[in-house]
Write a protein that holds these residues in place. Structure first.
Motif, PDB file in Angstrom:
ATOM      1  N   VAL A 401     -67.303 -45.297  42.617  1.00 58.16           N
ATOM      2  CA  VAL A 401     -66.992 -43.818  43.066  1.00 58.16           C
ATOM      3  C   VAL A 401     -65.752 -43.879  41.906  1.00 58.16           C
ATOM      4  O   VAL A 401     -65.132 -45.190  41.373  1.00 58.16           O
ATOM      5  CB  VAL A 401     -66.468 -43.060  44.554  1.00 58.16           C
ATOM      6  CG1 VAL A 401     -67.611 -43.338  45.820  1.00 58.16           C
ATOM      7  CG2 VAL A 401     -64.986 -44.155  44.915  1.00 58.16           C
ATOM      8  N   ASP A 402     -65.309 -42.470  41.770  1.00 61.65           N
ATOM      9  CA  ASP A 402     -64.373 -42.828  40.727  1.00 61.65           C
ATOM     10  C   ASP A 402     -62.618 -43.388  40.840  1.00 61.65           C
ATOM     11  O   ASP A 402     -62.160 -42.989  42.474  1.00 61.65           O
ATOM     12  CB  ASP A 402     -63.820 -41.448  39.975  1.00 61.65           C
ATOM     13  CG  ASP A 402     -64.990 -40.385  38.860  1.00 61.65           C
ATOM     14  OD1 ASP A 402     -65.797 -41.990  38.731  1.00 61.65           O
ATOM     15  OD2 ASP A 402     -65.178 -39.111  39.176  1.00 61.65           O
ATOM     16  N   ASN A 403     -62.276 -44.144  40.360  1.00 67.09           N
ATOM     17  CA  ASN A 403     -61.431 -45.011  40.486  1.00 67.09           C
ATOM     18  C   ASN A 403     -60.144 -43.927  40.666  1.00 67.09           C
ATOM     19  O   ASN A 403     -59.749 -43.944  39.362  1.00 67.09           O
ATOM     20  CB  ASN A 403     -60.614 -46.275  39.676  1.00 67.09           C
ATOM     21  CG  ASN A 403     -59.954 -46.794  40.071  1.00 67.09           C
ATOM     22  OD1 ASN A 403     -58.478 -47.252  41.011  1.00 67.09           O
ATOM     23  ND2 ASN A 403     -59.323 -47.969  39.436  1.00 67.09           N
ATOM     24  N   PRO A 404     -59.402 -43.726  41.591  1.00 67.21           N
ATOM     25  CA  PRO A 404     -58.568 -42.800  41.084  1.00 67.21           C
ATOM     26  C   PRO A 404     -57.017 -43.402  40.237  1.00 67.21           C
ATOM     27  O   PRO A 404     -56.142 -43.077  39.974  1.00 67.21           O
ATOM     28  CB  PRO A 404     -57.621 -42.654  42.605  1.00 67.21           C
ATOM     29  CG  PRO A 404     -58.449 -43.609  43.528  1.00 67.21           C
ATOM     30  CD  PRO A 404     -59.504 -44.453  42.966  1.00 67.21           C
ATOM     31  N   ASN A 405     -57.193 -44.321  39.792  1.00 67.35           N
ATOM     32  CA  ASN A 405     -55.940 -45.368  39.553  1.00 67.35           C
ATOM     33  C   ASN A 405     -56.059 -45.742  38.173  1.00 67.35           C
ATOM     34  O   ASN A 405     -55.237 -47.220  37.986  1.00 67.35           O
ATOM     35  CB  ASN A 405     -55.771 -46.629  40.460  1.00 67.35           C
ATOM     36  CG  ASN A 405     -54.828 -45.723  42.448  1.00 67.35           C
ATOM     37  OD1 ASN A 405     -54.156 -45.637  41.905  1.00 67.35           O
ATOM     38  ND2 ASN A 405     -55.242 -47.397  42.847  1.00 67.35           N
ATOM     39  N   TYR A 406     -57.180 -45.099  37.724  1.00 65.89           N
ATOM     40  CA  TYR A 406     -57.753 -45.559  36.764  1.00 65.89           C
ATOM     41  C   TYR A 406     -56.896 -45.867  34.916  1.00 65.89           C
ATOM     42  O   TYR A 406     -56.343 -44.627  35.067  1.00 65.89           O
ATOM     43  CB  TYR A 406     -59.447 -45.443  36.058  1.00 65.89           C
ATOM     44  CG  TYR A 406     -59.649 -45.196  34.862  1.00 65.89           C
ATOM     45  CD1 TYR A 406     -60.164 -46.979  34.677  1.00 65.89           C
ATOM     46  CD2 TYR A 406     -60.217 -44.524  33.766  1.00 65.89           C
ATOM     47  CE1 TYR A 406     -60.761 -47.109  33.051  1.00 65.89           C
ATOM     48  CE2 TYR A 406     -60.476 -45.231  32.639  1.00 65.89           C
ATOM     49  CZ  TYR A 406     -60.902 -45.987  32.779  1.00 65.89           C
ATOM     50  OH  TYR A 406     -61.109 -46.327  31.267  1.00 65.89           O
ATOM     51  N   GLN A 407     -56.474 -46.725  34.395  1.00 70.41           N
ATOM     52  CA  GLN A 407     -55.504 -46.248  33.281  1.00 70.41           C
ATOM     53  C   GLN A 407     -56.166 -46.354  31.848  1.00 70.41           C
ATOM     54  O   GLN A 407     -55.473 -46.297  30.706  1.00 70.41           O
ATOM     55  CB  GLN A 407     -54.500 -47.254  33.711  1.00 70.41           C
ATOM     56  CG  GLN A 407     -53.337 -47.277  34.826  1.00 70.41           C
ATOM     57  CD  GLN A 407     -52.557 -48.336  34.856  1.00 70.41           C
ATOM     58  OE1 GLN A 407     -52.808 -49.104  35.432  1.00 70.41           O
ATOM     59  NE2 GLN A 407     -51.249 -48.026  33.977  1.00 70.41           N
TER      60      GLN A 407
END
Length: 536
Positions: A401-407
């Motif tokens: 799933v999409d990483n909510p902490n992706y920078q």
């Protein structure tokens, strides 16, 4: 008899395939159509090739409309200002200096520049009177150079460099490039080697399956004064075909004051670009660079996707199920010989007389396929074949799933480049005062000819028309005559079928061969003389 033979010549001349050939040459080399009336017929003899006709040579008919004037190849003369021009037609190397030095970074036995040079004609497609410089030694260092009439200074006029190369024996590993040696008080042609400063290197090179057409120039860094080689992009052409066909090819470099360049092979453009944008490494460094002191934070998250933390493996997911199972529907073929082994000892084998069991161990006859199995579907223990397991699922993994902490992907911050400079006129490189060949090759008999350095492309084009153009014409003619045969003559045989009446009035087809001799010239074009060999 002469009247009959003249009629034959007239009949065959109607079928002359030279007209399309001359039209093609006229289109590409601007031959005046009056040239067609300047051909000379030099007849040979006539005979019948068929078994039922006896050989009967006839004397040649004296039909000679001669050229104006009938002369052989003439050494080309530059039609404008040049810095350097060399044809080698006088057979001399008086203006050239063979290097007498050694390489610094090679073993003593191979460090000498002791490769031999000679002035010779081509091996094939010879143009009488035309000679070139030939690299004669295999697996040796060669170096030879000559001074220009005056140094070439890169200011407001283009540089046009042109010369011919023929890899007469093909090319295994080696180069045929030329160096333009930088002008300096220390320039000594007797000491010319791989470390001698040059301004430009241009020409063919090949090793293994790597075929190159070099255009390298040395650019001086205005800050620290270091010199760095800049390489032009690769030529957009099949160089292998050109380097391996054993023909003479024309290599031309045009470098303009607006920093544009163009490379030609046989007067066709194969690469063009800008010194500012199309060389590696680039002339001008970037204004900004990555900060070498910057580093990625330990908690920086570059993962765009992660395993779903809320996903749970299904209860019926069997990770232990095998990927393959035995086919439950398979049956042993009828006639399978379970008791027979697949291989048996060779009954005809005998123990060697010198076999020592103490040293060699117990002797055993070699194994051969069991003859009893030759007509059976198989021997030995039968096993069911395996098939894919329909229940196999493998190791369970949570979906991504999409990483909510992706920078995002981390990159260092930019800073001003302390070594930045901007040179908008790289054309204005170091002047040069000599041309040189500094080469090592695993193939000998590399032929060089008709070097010219000028500022005018039209001068180089006219020089090529008077030299390389004739070589190309002879090679093409010989190729058309017999593509499967190597020619060393200066003529072409063209073959057509011409209708004629036989001895008894029977209409038949006979072979007609035309030989074209290239021995006439005008000031602005090559005049062809035509001789006809007729087999009827």
């Amino acid at each position: 008899m002469q009247s009959q033979q003249l009629n034959l010549y007239r009949a065959f001349f109607k079928h002359l395939p030279a007209l399309s050939f001359l039209t093609h040459y006229h289109h590409h080399h601007h031959i005046n159509t009056d040239t067609l009336s300047d051909m000379a017929l030099i007849p040979f003899w006539i005979h019948l090739p068929f078994p039922h006709y006896p050989f009967r040579p006839l004397p040649p008919f004296p039909f000679y409309p001669l050229c104006r004037p009938p002369v052989t190849y003439k050494t080309p003369i530059p039609t404008g200002e040049v810095y350097f021009a060399e044809t080698f037609d006088d057979g001399s190397l008086d203006r050239w200096q063979v290097s007498k030095t050694m390489k610094d970074d090679a073993d003593e036995d191979i460090a000498k520049y002791d490769g031999k040079w000679a002035v010779e004609q081509l091996k094939e497609n010879i143009v009488p009177g035309d000679k070139g410089l030939v690299l004669k030694s295999r697996a040796k260092h060669h170096a030879i150079a000559a001074l220009l009439a005056k140094p070439f200074v890169f200011e407001d006029e283009p540089l046009v460099l042109q010369y011919e190369v023929n890899f007469q024996d093909g090319i295994d590993c080696g180069g045929a490039y030329i160096k333009l040696l930088s002008d300096s008080p220390s320039l000594n042609l007797e000491q010319f080697n791989d470390r001698t400063p040059y301004t430009i290197m241009f020409g063919p090179d090949k090793c293994g399956e790597d075929y190159k057409l070099h255009f390298i120039f040395r650019h001086q860094n205005p800050l620290n004064k270091d010199l760095e080689e800049k390489h032009a992009k690769r030529a957009d052409v099949d160089l292998k075909k050109i380097y391996m066909d054993k023909k003479t090819h024309l290599y031309t470099l045009v470098l303009n004051p607006d920093n544009s360049y163009e490379l030609f092979i046989d007067q066709s453009s194969v690469s063009r670009g800008s010194l500012l944008h199309d060389v590696v490494p680039p002339v001008n460094p970037p204004k900004e660079i990555d900060d070498p002191k910057d580093s990625k934070p330990e908690d920086w998250d570059e993962r765009a996707k992660i395993p779903d933390p809320e996903a749970i493996k299904p209860e019926d997911w069997d990770e232990e199920a095998p990927a393959k199972i035995q086919d439950p529907d398979a049956l042993k073929p009828e006639g399978w010989l379970d008791e027979e082994p697949e291989f048996v000892s060779d009954p005809s084998a005998e123990k060697p007389e010198d076999w020592d069991e103490e040293m060699d161990g117990e002797w055993e006859a070699p194994q051969i396929p069991n003859p009893a199995c030759a007509t059976a579907p198989g021997c030995g223990h039968w096993k069911s074949p395996t098939v894919n397991n329909p229940l196999y699922k493998g190791k369970w993994k949570a979906p991504l799933v999409d990483n909510p902490n992706y920078q995002g992907v981390w990159s260092p911050k930019k800073i001003l480049n302390p070594e930045f400079f901007e040179d908008l006129q790289p054309f204005r490189m170091r002047s040069f005062r000599a041309v040189g060949l500094e080469l090592w090759s695993m193939t000998s008999d590399i032929y060089f000819d008709n070097f010219i350095v000028t500022s005018h492309k039209e001068v180089a084009d006219r020089w090529a028309a008077d030299s390389w153009g004739l070589k190309k014409l002879v090679a093409s003619a010989n190729e058309v005559a017999n593509p499967s045969r190597t020619h060393t003559h200066t003529h072409m045989l063209m073959h057509v079928h011409a209708p004629s009446c036989g001895r008894d009035g029977v209409f038949a087809h006979y072979d007609v061969y035309f030989a074209f001799f290239f021995f006439c010239r005008k000031a602005s074009s090559v005049i062809l003389a035509l001789s006809v060999c007729v087999y009827i």
